[in-house]
Design an enzyme around this catalytic site. Structure first.
Site, PDB file in Angstrom:
ATOM      1  CD  GLN A 122      -6.675  -2.740  15.090  1.00  0.00           C
ATOM      2  OE1 GLN A 122      -7.273  -2.244  14.137  1.00  0.00           O
ATOM      3  NE2 GLN A 122      -6.081  -2.008  16.012  1.00  0.00           N
TER       4      GLN A 122
ATOM      5  CG  ASP B  33      -3.876   0.536   8.630  1.00  0.00           C
ATOM      6  OD1 ASP B  33      -4.350   1.497   9.256  1.00  0.00           O
ATOM      7  OD2 ASP B  33      -4.013  -0.651   8.975  1.00  0.00           O
TER       8      ASP B  33
ATOM      9  CE  LYS C  45      -9.146   0.954  13.327  1.00  0.00           C
ATOM     10  NZ  LYS C  45      -7.877   0.223  13.282  1.00  0.00           N
TER      11      LYS C  45
END
Ligand code: GUN
Length: 287
Positions: A97, A120, A53
């Site tokens: 994460q 997200d 990422k």
């Protein structure tokens, strides 16, 4: 024989478009989109995802900062960091994460992220907006799946779509995104009775269970479009999906490979959401 849905190529197109947008924002408004990525612990798969990422941000011109916290970080400490990032105007997107270590409550952490920085799309505010059909950050993997479906030219209206898997990250949100596009959606899971019969009805099949080759090619309706979200490491064979690829490709009209299908799309859509977050913050339009 099915045509292959080339996730790498579609992801490249998305990344190129995002890169151009980032250049334009810098040139015209002096705006540099910023993403903060938080990793707790040392899960090797998560370390790879987070590194990728960061690299993708760098190539696109997005400023990314990684916060790496030890496995034994308290929930309080993590919530403190999220609070700091929520209040930092140079941070437009926050990604924690998953999975988190077991002593930390994932829901409390997700709910602590400002919905307008939740790139997200996991915060209940954004999930709720998806369910009622309002604009919001859409979760990255499901958004990538929709983009891949669109790349085949399929008209989703009225089609039977079957989603195998009911996770909050993929199964549930992609089901609502298919519904939003007027498909007739069935969500299957580990307790579903007669799974082959459900799958045989699918014009569009999304495999998102995380069990290697659990979906057999012979169950698939001839001509179906098959999207395989599974990335399962099998000893001596490497990576395989949730769908038995060879036999499924003989029946499907389109199919994603593993790897090189859905995988590359997740990061591409994350970049897109981050740029969107930066634009909304600069426009003062909030979530
Ligand atoms: N773990 C697996 N997929 C994801 C994702 O899309 N976002 C986050 N934050 N964690 C994940």
């Amino acid at each position: 024989m099915a045509e292959i849905i080339d996730g790498k190529a579609v992801a490249r197109e998305v990344r190129e478009a995002v890169k151009n947008e980032v250049e334009k924002l810098g040139r015209e408004r002096g705006l540099v989109p910023g993403l903060s990525v938080v990793l707790v612990g040392e899960d090797p798969a998560s370390q790879v995802y987070v590194r990728n990422k960061g690299k993708a941000c760098e190539k696109t011109g997005i400023r990314s900062v990684q916060h790496t916290l030890p496995e034994d970080t308290t929930q309080e400490r993590l919530l403190g960091l999220i609070e700091e990032l929520n209040n930092d105007p140079s941070v437009h997107g926050i990604l924690v994460q998953l999975p988190l270590p077991p002593h930390i409550d994932e829901h409390s952490v997700i709910e602590a992220i400002s919905p307008e920085k939740d790139v997200d799309g996991f915060h209940p505010f954004n999930v709720g907006r998806l369910v009622v059909g309002r604009p919001a950050f859409r979760p990255c993997t499901p958004a990538g799946i929709m983009r891949l479906l669109d790349s085949t030219g399929i008209d989703l209206t009225g089609k039977e779509a079957v989603v195998v898997g009911r996770s909050n990250i993929v199964g549930k949100p992609v089901a609502f995104m298919l519904l939003e596009r007027n498909s007739t959606v069935t969500i299957c899971h580990s307790r579903t009775e007669d799974l082959p019969e459900k799958i045989a009805r699918a014009d569009v099949l999304i495999g998102a269970v995380g069990r290697p080759e659990m979906i057999k090619g012979e169950w698939i309706k001839p001509g179906a479009v098959v999207v395989d979200v599974g990335i399962n490491r099998v000893p001596e064979r490497g990576l395989v999906g949730d769908v038995e690829f060879e036999s499924a490709a003989r029946r499907a009209s389109w199919i994603t490979p593993v790897p090189g299908g859905v995988g590359p799309m997740t990061i591409a859509m994350l970049l897109r959401n981050t740029v969107e977050a930066a634009k909304r913050a600069a426009d003062g339009s909030g979530a």
